[in-house]
Design a protein around this motif. Sequence first.
Motif, PDB file in Angstrom:
ATOM      1  N   GLY A  21      50.085  32.229  73.801  1.00 38.51           N
ATOM      2  CA  GLY A  21      49.325  33.196  74.583  1.00 38.51           C
ATOM      3  C   GLY A  21      48.461  32.562  75.656  1.00 38.51           C
ATOM      4  N   GLY A  22      48.349  31.261  75.652  1.00 40.39           N
ATOM      5  CA  GLY A  22      47.556  30.575  76.660  1.00 40.39           C
ATOM      6  C   GLY A  22      46.079  30.492  76.342  1.00 40.39           C
ATOM      7  N   TYR A  23      45.684  30.925  75.154  1.00 37.11           N
ATOM      8  CA  TYR A  23      44.269  30.865  74.784  1.00 37.11           C
ATOM      9  C   TYR A  23      43.846  29.443  74.427  1.00 37.11           C
ATOM     10  CZ  TYR A  23      44.595  35.916  74.577  1.00 37.11           C
ATOM     11  OH  TYR A  23      44.790  37.234  74.891  1.00 37.11           O
ATOM     12  N   VAL A  24      44.788  28.685  73.891  1.00 39.38           N
ATOM     13  CA  VAL A  24      44.518  27.297  73.498  1.00 39.38           C
ATOM     14  C   VAL A  24      45.651  26.446  74.043  1.00 39.38           C
ATOM     15  CG1 VAL A  24      44.265  25.719  71.544  1.00 39.38           C
ATOM     16  CG2 VAL A  24      43.380  28.029  71.372  1.00 39.38           C
ATOM     17  N   ARG A  25      45.289  25.324  74.618  1.00 38.36           N
ATOM     18  CA  ARG A  25      46.325  24.424  75.116  1.00 38.36           C
ATOM     19  C   ARG A  25      46.812  23.532  73.984  1.00 38.36           C
ATOM     20  NH1 ARG A  25      46.884  25.289  80.343  1.00 38.36           N
ATOM     21  NH2 ARG A  25      45.096  25.711  81.643  1.00 38.36           N
ATOM     22  N   VAL A  26      47.918  22.851  74.221  1.00 42.60           N
ATOM     23  CA  VAL A  26      48.553  22.037  73.193  1.00 42.60           C
ATOM     24  C   VAL A  26      47.651  20.875  72.770  1.00 42.60           C
ATOM     25  CG1 VAL A  26      50.541  20.575  72.685  1.00 42.60           C
ATOM     26  CG2 VAL A  26      50.860  22.692  73.935  1.00 42.60           C
ATOM     27  N   GLY A  27      46.968  20.239  73.706  1.00 36.17           N
ATOM     28  CA  GLY A  27      46.101  19.095  73.390  1.00 36.17           C
ATOM     29  C   GLY A  27      45.004  19.435  72.387  1.00 36.17           C
ATOM     30  N   PRO A  28      44.199  20.454  72.665  1.00 34.65           N
ATOM     31  CA  PRO A  28      43.175  20.831  71.693  1.00 34.65           C
ATOM     32  C   PRO A  28      43.752  21.296  70.362  1.00 34.65           C
ATOM     33  CG  PRO A  28      42.618  21.740  73.828  1.00 34.65           C
ATOM     34  CD  PRO A  28      43.987  21.156  73.939  1.00 34.65           C
ATOM     35  N   ALA A  29      44.904  21.967  70.383  1.00 39.84           N
ATOM     36  CA  ALA A  29      45.524  22.395  69.131  1.00 39.84           C
ATOM     37  C   ALA A  29      45.939  21.188  68.298  1.00 39.84           C
ATOM     38  CB  ALA A  29      46.732  23.289  69.412  1.00 39.84           C
ATOM     39  N   MET A  30      46.508  20.188  68.940  1.00 39.77           N
ATOM     40  CA  MET A  30      46.899  18.973  68.220  1.00 39.77           C
ATOM     41  C   MET A  30      45.668  18.230  67.700  1.00 39.77           C
ATOM     42  SD  MET A  30      50.109  18.906  67.998  1.00 39.77           S
ATOM     43  CE  MET A  30      50.370  17.263  67.431  1.00 39.77           C
ATOM     44  N   THR A  31      44.590  18.220  68.479  1.00 42.83           N
ATOM     45  CA  THR A  31      43.362  17.570  68.043  1.00 42.83           C
ATOM     46  C   THR A  31      42.805  18.254  66.801  1.00 42.83           C
ATOM     47  OG1 THR A  31      42.855  16.948  70.322  1.00 42.83           O
ATOM     48  CG2 THR A  31      41.034  16.908  68.767  1.00 42.83           C
ATOM     49  N   CYS A  32      42.800  19.569  66.791  1.00 48.66           N
ATOM     50  CA  CYS A  32      42.320  20.302  65.623  1.00 48.66           C
ATOM     51  C   CYS A  32      43.214  20.068  64.420  1.00 48.66           C
ATOM     52  CB  CYS A  32      42.240  21.795  65.933  1.00 48.66           C
ATOM     53  SG  CYS A  32      40.915  22.197  67.079  1.00 48.66           S
ATOM     54  N   THR A  33      44.522  19.976  64.642  1.00 52.91           N
ATOM     55  CA  THR A  33      45.450  19.701  63.551  1.00 52.91           C
ATOM     56  C   THR A  33      45.187  18.327  62.954  1.00 52.91           C
ATOM     57  OG1 THR A  33      47.110  21.096  64.587  1.00 52.91           O
ATOM     58  CG2 THR A  33      47.896  19.533  62.943  1.00 52.91           C
ATOM     59  N   LEU A  34      45.026  17.331  63.800  1.00 53.06           N
ATOM     60  CA  LEU A  34      44.732  15.985  63.308  1.00 53.06           C
ATOM     61  C   LEU A  34      43.382  15.930  62.601  1.00 53.06           C
ATOM     62  CD1 LEU A  34      46.073  13.858  66.281  1.00 53.06           C
ATOM     63  CD2 LEU A  34      47.085  14.133  64.017  1.00 53.06           C
ATOM     64  N   PHE A  35      42.404  16.677  63.101  1.00 54.37           N
ATOM     65  CA  PHE A  35      41.115  16.751  62.432  1.00 54.37           C
ATOM     66  C   PHE A  35      41.274  17.335  61.043  1.00 54.37           C
ATOM     67  CE2 PHE A  35      37.323  19.329  61.438  1.00 54.37           C
ATOM     68  CZ  PHE A  35      36.432  18.299  61.233  1.00 54.37           C
ATOM     69  N   GLY A  36      42.111  18.359  60.899  1.00 52.29           N
ATOM     70  CA  GLY A  36      42.359  18.960  59.594  1.00 52.29           C
ATOM     71  C   GLY A  36      42.976  17.976  58.621  1.00 52.29           C
ATOM     72  N   PHE A  37      43.928  17.178  59.116  1.00 48.11           N
ATOM     73  CA  PHE A  37      44.548  16.181  58.251  1.00 48.11           C
ATOM     74  C   PHE A  37      43.546  15.125  57.794  1.00 48.11           C
ATOM     75  CE2 PHE A  37      48.727  17.494  60.009  1.00 48.11           C
ATOM     76  CZ  PHE A  37      49.358  17.727  58.798  1.00 48.11           C
ATOM     77  N   THR A  38      42.695  14.670  58.702  1.00 50.50           N
ATOM     78  CA  THR A  38      41.707  13.661  58.316  1.00 50.50           C
ATOM     79  C   THR A  38      40.638  14.265  57.406  1.00 50.50           C
ATOM     80  OG1 THR A  38      40.463  14.037  60.357  1.00 50.50           O
ATOM     81  CG2 THR A  38      42.052  12.244  60.366  1.00 50.50           C
ATOM     82  N   LEU A  39      40.283  15.523  57.631  1.00 51.68           N
ATOM     83  CA  LEU A  39      39.308  16.190  56.778  1.00 51.68           C
ATOM     84  C   LEU A  39      39.845  16.357  55.364  1.00 51.68           C
ATOM     85  CD1 LEU A  39      36.516  17.520  56.827  1.00 51.68           C
ATOM     86  CD2 LEU A  39      37.655  19.672  57.362  1.00 51.68           C
ATOM     87  N   ALA A  40      41.145  16.599  55.249  1.00 49.25           N
ATOM     88  CA  ALA A  40      41.759  16.762  53.928  1.00 49.25           C
ATOM     89  C   ALA A  40      41.730  15.473  53.121  1.00 49.25           C
ATOM     90  CB  ALA A  40      43.194  17.244  54.079  1.00 49.25           C
ATOM     91  N   ALA A  41      41.585  14.353  53.790  1.00 48.55           N
ATOM     92  CA  ALA A  41      41.561  13.061  53.102  1.00 48.55           C
ATOM     93  C   ALA A  41      40.153  12.660  52.670  1.00 48.55           C
ATOM     94  CB  ALA A  41      42.156  11.983  54.002  1.00 48.55           C
ATOM     95  N   THR A  42      39.153  13.453  53.009  1.00 51.48           N
ATOM     96  CA  THR A  42      37.780  13.108  52.666  1.00 51.48           C
ATOM     97  C   THR A  42      37.385  13.719  51.327  1.00 51.48           C
ATOM     98  OG1 THR A  42      36.820  15.043  53.750  1.00 51.48           O
ATOM     99  CG2 THR A  42      37.151  13.083  55.121  1.00 51.48           C
ATOM    100  N   GLY A  43      36.198  13.429  50.898  1.00 48.66           N
ATOM    101  CA  GLY A  43      35.676  13.983  49.664  1.00 48.66           C
ATOM    102  C   GLY A  43      35.287  15.444  49.786  1.00 48.66           C
ATOM    103  N   LEU A  44      35.311  15.970  50.980  1.00 46.71           N
ATOM    104  CA  LEU A  44      34.957  17.366  51.221  1.00 46.71           C
ATOM    105  C   LEU A  44      36.119  18.319  50.933  1.00 46.71           C
ATOM    106  CD1 LEU A  44      32.369  18.719  52.214  1.00 46.71           C
ATOM    107  CD2 LEU A  44      33.282  18.648  54.508  1.00 46.71           C
TER     108      LEU A  44
END
Length: 62
Positions: A21-44
């Motif tokens: 839809g053009g609300y989010v570009r691919v770069g920020p979406a990939m950044t958020c995805t990678l953040f999710g993966f790293t967050l899943a590896a933490t104690g949180l």
Amino acid sequence: MALSISATLLLAIIVVVLVKGGYVRVGPAMTCTLFGFTLAATGLAPAINSALASLAGLVASF
């Protein structure tokens, strides 16, 4: 297990719709995805999973 797959699919669909839809570009979406993966590896991660399970239980009670 079923809850995490459902939540993952729902969030993936939302990301695809936002990118298409053009609300989010691919770069920020990939950044958020990678953040999710790293967050899943933490104690949180257990706290996040618990919060999502509580939210799913709340939604299911309606």
